[in-house]
Design an enzyme around this catalytic site. Structure first.
Site, PDB file in Angstrom:
ATOM      1  N   ASP A 197      86.210  97.889 110.429  1.00  0.00           N
ATOM      2  CA  ASP A 197      85.307  98.554 109.487  1.00  0.00           C
ATOM      3  C   ASP A 197      84.400  97.516 108.855  1.00  0.00           C
ATOM      4  OD1 ASP A 197      84.051 100.031 107.528  1.00  0.00           O
ATOM      5  OD2 ASP A 197      85.879 100.591 106.458  1.00  0.00           O
ATOM      6  N   GLY A 198      83.084  97.706 109.053  1.00  0.00           N
ATOM      7  CA  GLY A 198      82.122  96.816 108.412  1.00  0.00           C
ATOM      8  C   GLY A 198      81.118  96.238 109.382  1.00  0.00           C
ATOM      9  N   GLY A 199      79.892  96.694 109.297  1.00  0.00           N
ATOM     10  CA  GLY A 199      78.840  96.130 110.140  1.00  0.00           C
ATOM     11  C   GLY A 199      78.932  96.485 111.608  1.00  0.00           C
ATOM     12  N   MET A 229      90.456 101.921  98.795  1.00  0.00           N
ATOM     13  CA  MET A 229      90.092 100.602  98.272  1.00  0.00           C
ATOM     14  C   MET A 229      90.268 100.646  96.761  1.00  0.00           C
ATOM     15  SD  MET A 229      86.855  99.456 100.628  1.00  0.00           S
ATOM     16  CE  MET A 229      86.201 101.058 101.055  1.00  0.00           C
ATOM     17  N   GLY A 283      79.077 103.560 109.618  1.00  0.00           N
ATOM     18  CA  GLY A 283      78.411 104.404 108.641  1.00  0.00           C
ATOM     19  C   GLY A 283      76.938 104.537 108.924  1.00  0.00           C
ATOM     20  N   ASP A 298      85.992 106.587 102.530  1.00  0.00           N
ATOM     21  CA  ASP A 298      86.203 105.393 101.714  1.00  0.00           C
ATOM     22  C   ASP A 298      86.291 105.758 100.239  1.00  0.00           C
ATOM     23  OD1 ASP A 298      86.140 103.143 103.606  1.00  0.00           O
ATOM     24  OD2 ASP A 298      84.082 103.784 103.992  1.00  0.00           O
ATOM     25  N   HIS A 314      90.681 105.839 103.425  1.00  0.00           N
ATOM     26  CA  HIS A 314      90.805 104.393 103.211  1.00  0.00           C
ATOM     27  C   HIS A 314      90.717 104.131 101.709  1.00  0.00           C
ATOM     28  CE1 HIS A 314      88.703 100.203 103.860  1.00  0.00           C
ATOM     29  NE2 HIS A 314      89.927 100.089 103.370  1.00  0.00           N
ATOM     30  N   GLY A 334      83.415  96.918  99.849  1.00  0.00           N
ATOM     31  CA  GLY A 334      82.807  97.337  98.596  1.00  0.00           C
ATOM     32  C   GLY A 334      81.408  97.884  98.721  1.00  0.00           C
ATOM     33  N   PHE A 335      80.696  97.486  99.762  1.00  0.00           N
ATOM     34  CA  PHE A 335      79.318  97.947  99.922  1.00  0.00           C
ATOM     35  C   PHE A 335      79.044  98.273 101.384  1.00  0.00           C
ATOM     36  CE2 PHE A 335      79.278  95.083  96.263  1.00  0.00           C
ATOM     37  CZ  PHE A 335      78.676  95.883  95.303  1.00  0.00           C
ATOM     38  N   GLY A 336      78.268  99.318 101.632  1.00  0.00           N
ATOM     39  CA  GLY A 336      77.845  99.649 102.980  1.00  0.00           C
ATOM     40  C   GLY A 336      76.647  98.828 103.400  1.00  0.00           C
ATOM     41  N   GLY A 337      76.342  98.864 104.696  1.00  0.00           N
ATOM     42  CA  GLY A 337      75.140  98.238 105.209  1.00  0.00           C
ATOM     43  C   GLY A 337      75.210  96.736 105.410  1.00  0.00           C
ATOM     44  N   MET A 378      86.706 104.214  96.537  1.00  0.00           N
ATOM     45  CA  MET A 378      86.568 102.953  95.808  1.00  0.00           C
ATOM     46  C   MET A 378      86.703 103.193  94.312  1.00  0.00           C
ATOM     47  SD  MET A 378      83.244 101.369  97.743  1.00  0.00           S
ATOM     48  CE  MET A 378      82.989 101.566  99.502  1.00  0.00           C
ATOM     49  N   MET A 383      89.081  94.470 108.077  1.00  0.00           N
ATOM     50  CA  MET A 383      87.745  94.538 107.502  1.00  0.00           C
ATOM     51  C   MET A 383      86.878  93.449 108.124  1.00  0.00           C
ATOM     52  SD  MET A 383      87.665  97.096 105.414  1.00  0.00           S
ATOM     53  CE  MET A 383      85.999  96.749 104.822  1.00  0.00           C
ATOM     54  N   SER A 406      81.882 106.951 108.810  1.00  0.00           N
ATOM     55  CA  SER A 406      82.182 106.882 107.381  1.00  0.00           C
ATOM     56  C   SER A 406      81.196 107.716 106.594  1.00  0.00           C
ATOM     57  CB  SER A 406      82.117 105.432 106.895  1.00  0.00           C
ATOM     58  OG  SER A 406      82.176 105.388 105.483  1.00  0.00           O
ATOM     59  N   HIS A 433      86.031 109.083 108.488  1.00  0.00           N
ATOM     60  CA  HIS A 433      86.504 107.996 107.640  1.00  0.00           C
ATOM     61  C   HIS A 433      86.004 108.206 106.218  1.00  0.00           C
ATOM     62  CE1 HIS A 433      88.181 103.959 107.091  1.00  0.00           C
ATOM     63  NE2 HIS A 433      87.148 103.699 106.313  1.00  0.00           N
TER      64      HIS A 433
END
Length: 219
Positions: A174-176, A67, A196, A34, A65, A141-144, A36, A136, A7, A32
């Site tokens: 997607d996510g973590g 969002m 990411g 994102d 993607h 909404g937020f990375g990391g 937003m 998800m 990402s 990827h």
């Protein structure tokens, strides 16, 4: 099948072109992107101009993607900007079927994303039209963020459901996603992995290689 889709939300935008070339060299499968809008999710990222600016610099599959609320309004512009596939959120579309049909009319791959708390039953009407379902594994909404463990069970549920209904879509997460959990999520049934921070922090080439080795699919 195992695909890695880094990402660019986590990229260094002062070196974006160079880092994308590094991803290609390292063997990343997709890029990827994102998008937003600050409404559907709290953050605002980037849109068509960024996609258009990097399209000429990369042959990677652009996995866009969205969002954003009511993405059907902008689908044509994203395709014109260089999207190869568009994934929309089930929760963001007043008429999900109409939105997916529009994506397919535009000639790109169609996908639907669902938040951690959204049941897979929302896919029922559009499932035969889909080429991708994105689960998800954090609240978008937020990375990391850290992966929500319960979402791994949702991946398993979706994989069982796909087998039962003979679905032809791939399962993306997607996510973590990190080296510490990618293997377990892969074994749960996911096939396309968005990462990411875990790719862009440090040595990009080594990070991509490590992901594929961890999943047991390294060249």
């Amino acid at each position: 099948m195992f695909k890695l889709a880094p990402s660019i939300l986590a990229a260094d935008f002062t070196m974006l072109g160079e880092q994308i070339r590094m991803l290609e060299e390292a063997g990343a499968d997709e890029l990827h992107i994102d998008v937003m809008d600050g409404i559907f999710v709290p953050s605002i990222s980037f849109g068509m101009p960024v996609i258009k600016s990097i399209r000429g610099a990369s042959n990677l599959f652009f996995d866009v993607h969205l969002m954003i609320t009511e993405p059907v309004r902008y689908l044509e512009e994203f395709v014109k900007s260089g999207a190869d596939g568009i994934t929309v959120h089930a929760e963001a579309c007043a008429d999900l079927k109409e939105t997916i049909e529009k994506i397919k009319e535009l000639g790109v791959r169609a996908g639907v994303s669902i938040k951690p708390e959204t049941p897979i039953a929302v896919l029922e009407e559009v499932e035969p039209l889909l080429e991708r379902v994105l689960v998800m594994t954090v609240n978008p909404g937020f990375g990391g963020q850290k992966l929500i463990p319960e979402c791994v069970e949702k991946v398993k549920e979706l994989a069982r459901h796909r087998e039962k209904t003979l679905g032809r879509y791939d399962i993306q997460v997607d996510g973590g996603i990190s080296l510490s959990n990618v293997k377990s999520v892969f074994e749960a049934g996911a096939e396309v992995f968005v990462a990411g921070t875990a790719v862009f922090r440090g040595d990009i080439l080594q990070n991509v290689k490590a992901f594929k080795e961890e999943a047991g699919v390294a060249d």
